[in-house]
Enzyme design. Sequence first.
Site, PDB file in Angstrom:
ATOM      1  N   LYS A 211     -13.674 -12.793  43.471  1.00 57.45           N
ATOM      2  CA  LYS A 211     -14.161 -13.696  42.491  1.00 57.45           C
ATOM      3  C   LYS A 211     -13.425 -13.719  41.365  1.00 57.45           C
ATOM      4  O   LYS A 211     -12.944 -14.520  40.711  1.00 57.45           O
ATOM      5  CB  LYS A 211     -15.892 -13.504  42.169  1.00 57.45           C
ATOM      6  CG  LYS A 211     -16.215 -14.388  41.300  1.00 57.45           C
ATOM      7  CD  LYS A 211     -17.923 -14.093  41.602  1.00 57.45           C
ATOM      8  CE  LYS A 211     -18.268 -12.897  40.583  1.00 57.45           C
ATOM      9  NZ  LYS A 211     -18.336 -13.190  39.024  1.00 57.45           N
TER      10      LYS A 211
ATOM     11  N   ARG B 228      -8.993 -16.334  37.932  1.00 54.21           N
ATOM     12  CA  ARG B 228      -7.710 -16.093  37.173  1.00 54.21           C
ATOM     13  C   ARG B 228      -6.429 -17.229  37.729  1.00 54.21           C
ATOM     14  O   ARG B 228      -5.836 -17.901  37.298  1.00 54.21           O
ATOM     15  CB  ARG B 228      -7.226 -14.824  37.135  1.00 54.21           C
ATOM     16  CG  ARG B 228      -8.015 -14.050  35.984  1.00 54.21           C
ATOM     17  CD  ARG B 228      -7.943 -12.673  36.763  1.00 54.21           C
ATOM     18  NE  ARG B 228      -8.698 -11.674  35.362  1.00 54.21           N
ATOM     19  CZ  ARG B 228     -10.016 -11.628  35.330  1.00 54.21           C
ATOM     20  NH1 ARG B 228     -10.974 -12.184  36.171  1.00 54.21           N
ATOM     21  NH2 ARG B 228     -10.448 -11.010  34.475  1.00 54.21           N
TER      22      ARG B 228
ATOM     23  N   GLY C 267     -20.022 -16.138  33.184  1.00 52.26           N
ATOM     24  CA  GLY C 267     -19.328 -15.424  31.897  1.00 52.26           C
ATOM     25  C   GLY C 267     -17.884 -15.649  32.147  1.00 52.26           C
ATOM     26  O   GLY C 267     -17.210 -16.046  30.997  1.00 52.26           O
TER      27      GLY C 267
ATOM     28  N   ARG D 219     -25.675 -14.716  26.993  1.00 52.73           N
ATOM     29  CA  ARG D 219     -24.682 -13.701  27.172  1.00 52.73           C
ATOM     30  C   ARG D 219     -23.714 -13.854  25.549  1.00 52.73           C
ATOM     31  O   ARG D 219     -23.509 -14.865  25.123  1.00 52.73           O
ATOM     32  CB  ARG D 219     -23.383 -13.988  28.132  1.00 52.73           C
ATOM     33  CG  ARG D 219     -24.057 -14.148  29.498  1.00 52.73           C
ATOM     34  CD  ARG D 219     -24.409 -13.147  30.090  1.00 52.73           C
ATOM     35  NE  ARG D 219     -23.282 -12.351  30.602  1.00 52.73           N
ATOM     36  CZ  ARG D 219     -22.535 -12.372  31.746  1.00 52.73           C
ATOM     37  NH1 ARG D 219     -22.892 -13.216  32.691  1.00 52.73           N
ATOM     38  NH2 ARG D 219     -21.738 -11.483  31.766  1.00 52.73           N
TER      39      ARG D 219
ATOM     40  N   ASP E 205     -19.289  -3.513  37.801  1.00 53.12           N
ATOM     41  CA  ASP E 205     -20.153  -4.163  38.699  1.00 53.12           C
ATOM     42  C   ASP E 205     -20.556  -3.633  40.024  1.00 53.12           C
ATOM     43  O   ASP E 205     -21.281  -3.968  40.566  1.00 53.12           O
ATOM     44  CB  ASP E 205     -19.119  -5.670  39.405  1.00 53.12           C
ATOM     45  CG  ASP E 205     -19.123  -6.610  38.038  1.00 53.12           C
ATOM     46  OD1 ASP E 205     -19.813  -6.580  37.136  1.00 53.12           O
ATOM     47  OD2 ASP E 205     -17.795  -7.138  38.234  1.00 53.12           O
TER      48      ASP E 205
ATOM     49  N   LYS F  16     -25.209  -8.255  31.260  1.00 51.73           N
ATOM     50  CA  LYS F  16     -24.674  -8.937  32.262  1.00 51.73           C
ATOM     51  C   LYS F  16     -25.585 -10.067  32.517  1.00 51.73           C
ATOM     52  O   LYS F  16     -26.283 -10.513  31.768  1.00 51.73           O
ATOM     53  CB  LYS F  16     -24.490  -7.950  33.434  1.00 51.73           C
ATOM     54  CG  LYS F  16     -23.400  -6.766  33.218  1.00 51.73           C
ATOM     55  CD  LYS F  16     -22.059  -7.414  33.088  1.00 51.73           C
ATOM     56  CE  LYS F  16     -21.190  -6.390  32.825  1.00 51.73           C
ATOM     57  NZ  LYS F  16     -19.469  -7.083  32.419  1.00 51.73           N
TER      58      LYS F  16
ATOM     59  N   ARG G 294     -28.942  -5.259  33.523  1.00 55.49           N
ATOM     60  CA  ARG G 294     -28.919  -4.618  34.499  1.00 55.49           C
ATOM     61  C   ARG G 294     -29.635  -3.245  34.666  1.00 55.49           C
ATOM     62  O   ARG G 294     -30.106  -2.602  35.625  1.00 55.49           O
ATOM     63  CB  ARG G 294     -27.590  -4.653  35.261  1.00 55.49           C
ATOM     64  CG  ARG G 294     -27.301  -5.622  35.769  1.00 55.49           C
ATOM     65  CD  ARG G 294     -26.119  -5.641  36.747  1.00 55.49           C
ATOM     66  NE  ARG G 294     -25.704  -6.948  37.060  1.00 55.49           N
ATOM     67  CZ  ARG G 294     -24.594  -7.663  37.257  1.00 55.49           C
ATOM     68  NH1 ARG G 294     -23.643  -6.843  36.948  1.00 55.49           N
ATOM     69  NH2 ARG G 294     -24.473  -8.904  37.728  1.00 55.49           N
TER      70      ARG G 294
ATOM     71  N   ARG H 251     -26.221  -9.244  41.475  1.00 52.29           N
ATOM     72  CA  ARG H 251     -25.957  -7.717  41.952  1.00 52.29           C
ATOM     73  C   ARG H 251     -27.166  -7.098  42.053  1.00 52.29           C
ATOM     74  O   ARG H 251     -27.331  -5.857  43.028  1.00 52.29           O
ATOM     75  CB  ARG H 251     -24.993  -7.208  41.223  1.00 52.29           C
ATOM     76  CG  ARG H 251     -23.701  -7.841  41.125  1.00 52.29           C
ATOM     77  CD  ARG H 251     -22.457  -7.170  40.691  1.00 52.29           C
ATOM     78  NE  ARG H 251     -21.304  -7.982  40.267  1.00 52.29           N
ATOM     79  CZ  ARG H 251     -20.460  -8.550  41.004  1.00 52.29           C
ATOM     80  NH1 ARG H 251     -20.759  -8.442  42.497  1.00 52.29           N
ATOM     81  NH2 ARG H 251     -19.464  -9.205  40.917  1.00 52.29           N
TER      82      ARG H 251
HETATM   83  C1  S3P Z   1     -15.087  -9.599  35.181  1.00 55.16           C
HETATM   84  C2  S3P Z   1     -15.096  -8.526  34.204  1.00 55.16           C
HETATM   85  C3  S3P Z   1     -16.314  -7.657  34.022  1.00 55.16           C
HETATM   86  C4  S3P Z   1     -17.401  -8.012  35.319  1.00 55.16           C
HETATM   87  C5  S3P Z   1     -17.417  -9.196  35.452  1.00 55.16           C
HETATM   88  C6  S3P Z   1     -16.092 -10.104  36.084  1.00 55.16           C
HETATM   89  C7  S3P Z   1     -13.841 -10.486  35.292  1.00 55.16           C
HETATM   90  O1  S3P Z   1     -16.854  -8.015  32.951  1.00 55.16           O
HETATM   91  O2  S3P Z   1     -18.545  -7.240  34.823  1.00 55.16           O
HETATM   92  O3  S3P Z   1     -18.273  -9.661  36.595  1.00 55.16           O
HETATM   93  O4  S3P Z   1     -13.661 -11.173  36.138  1.00 55.16           O
HETATM   94  O5  S3P Z   1     -12.975 -10.195  34.221  1.00 55.16           O
HETATM   95  P1  S3P Z   1     -16.291  -7.356  31.467  1.00 55.16           P
HETATM   96  O6  S3P Z   1     -14.922  -7.465  31.466  1.00 55.16           O
HETATM   97  O7  S3P Z   1     -17.031  -8.279  30.478  1.00 55.16           O
HETATM   98  O8  S3P Z   1     -17.061  -6.019  31.589  1.00 55.16           O
END
Ligand code: S3P
Length: 447
Positions: A23, A28, A95, A123, A322, A349, A353, A396
């Site tokens: 994911k 990206r 997020g 968030r 995660d 999150k 969590r 999760r």
């Molecule tokens: C993610 C980074 C993590 C992760 C999220 C996905 C990402 O969050 O918990 O599920 O794709 O960059 P944080 O970078 O805010 O810790």
Amino acid sequence: MSLNAVIANAQALRGDVRVPPDKAITHRVLLLSAVAAGSTEIVPWSAADDCHATLAVLQGLGVPTRLTEGRMRVEGVGLDGLTAPAMALPCGESGTTMRLSAGLLAGQPFRAVLDGGPSLHQRPMQRIAEPLIQMGATVEGAARPGTTERYPPLTIHGRRPLTAISYRPAVASAQVKSAILLAGLFAAGRTTVVEPAASRDHTERVLGQCGVVVRREGLAVSVEPATRFRLPERVTVPGDLSSAAFFLTAAACVPGSHVDIREVGLNPTRTRLLDVLRRMGASIDVEVAENDAWEPCGRIRVAARPLRATTVEAQDVPALIDEIPALMVAACCANGISRVQGVRELRVKETDRIRSMTQGLARMGATVRVSVNDDLEIEGGRPLTGARVDSEGDHRTAMALTVAGLLAEGSTEVTGVDCVGKSFPEFFDLLQSLTDPATITLVEATE
Ligand code: S3P
């Protein structure tokens, strides 16, 4: 109608599976292929809700996309080609979508609103608003009484060029780092992020694939501005190790299990769970595929062994952020007291969590203590007992409590498990393929 999972104590898990595409990488590749010159095919395409959210944002910015036979084609519009959206851009509950899109939007000469669903509205967004404002963008979020934090929706009015900054985020967050690096593409010079601990580096790797100059030195990463770049015509995304984590943990804990996970991402900034499970005594064998892939990928073979407790230090947490819900379940199975230090970020999150996992596991008879600094202490080695536990709508938490259900004596019901679609819609089907399918039943929630 929401779904609950009813789970029985499992016999051994056996089999060979491929989990859906990563994911984090998909987000990206989508965002950068949108501002690349030329067309990029993303293979395989993820059915996860969060990836659809990023796609919807790009469509709202005028980027043509087409899904055919499991491949997503993105027609890049170039760094100058995004168009002002007519409506708020829908980030769903993602997020990553909101924070990374904010980075791209900071460099656009128009106003855009990023909005999303109820969990996304909880968030914190100040962590990206602050650096993007320092770079010269206008970023406004919703205020709440008694806090300086900002929440969605976010209204962003970008600027070009942005001011190049050197920024030290207070938290180790790949989302924050990525937002700043993406904005850095539109800055007047070199933009640098210095993290307090290393977070996942997928953005740096995709930027490298685009030919953008990215320099890394210890915990500092810098990006140079870009005017035009291309991605390879076809980008293959490896399986998501964070999704595989639930099967790895289940197979490490349920006696007699042997599971192989094929074509899964093995980026070293994501694999700390493998080190920790090994340290706990699980048999974990990793074969990295011999190719020149930009993201390491390969096969993981896991077999159950008696587990012993371990300690995970705060500096390692970003590399398994995660996976902590799954790790908490493994700790319940391990002899002794396990500790996971510095997990405060879990509170922000999809849900808190620490609370959702602690409550769920406590209902199943586990002893989990949380210190004032948000360090976890889990007493393992006693069997869990089946109970009715709540996912709180967090994917999760839902998957980790399902794994706990496989280990528990008696029957466990996890409520609200349809949320797994956020990252892993195939979770229950694949889990059933690894064990007696009757072990897990999905039922419509009655209340
Ligand atoms: C993610 C980074 C993590 C992760 C999220 C996905 C990402 O969050 O918990 O599920 O794709 O960059 P944080 O970078 O805010 O810790």
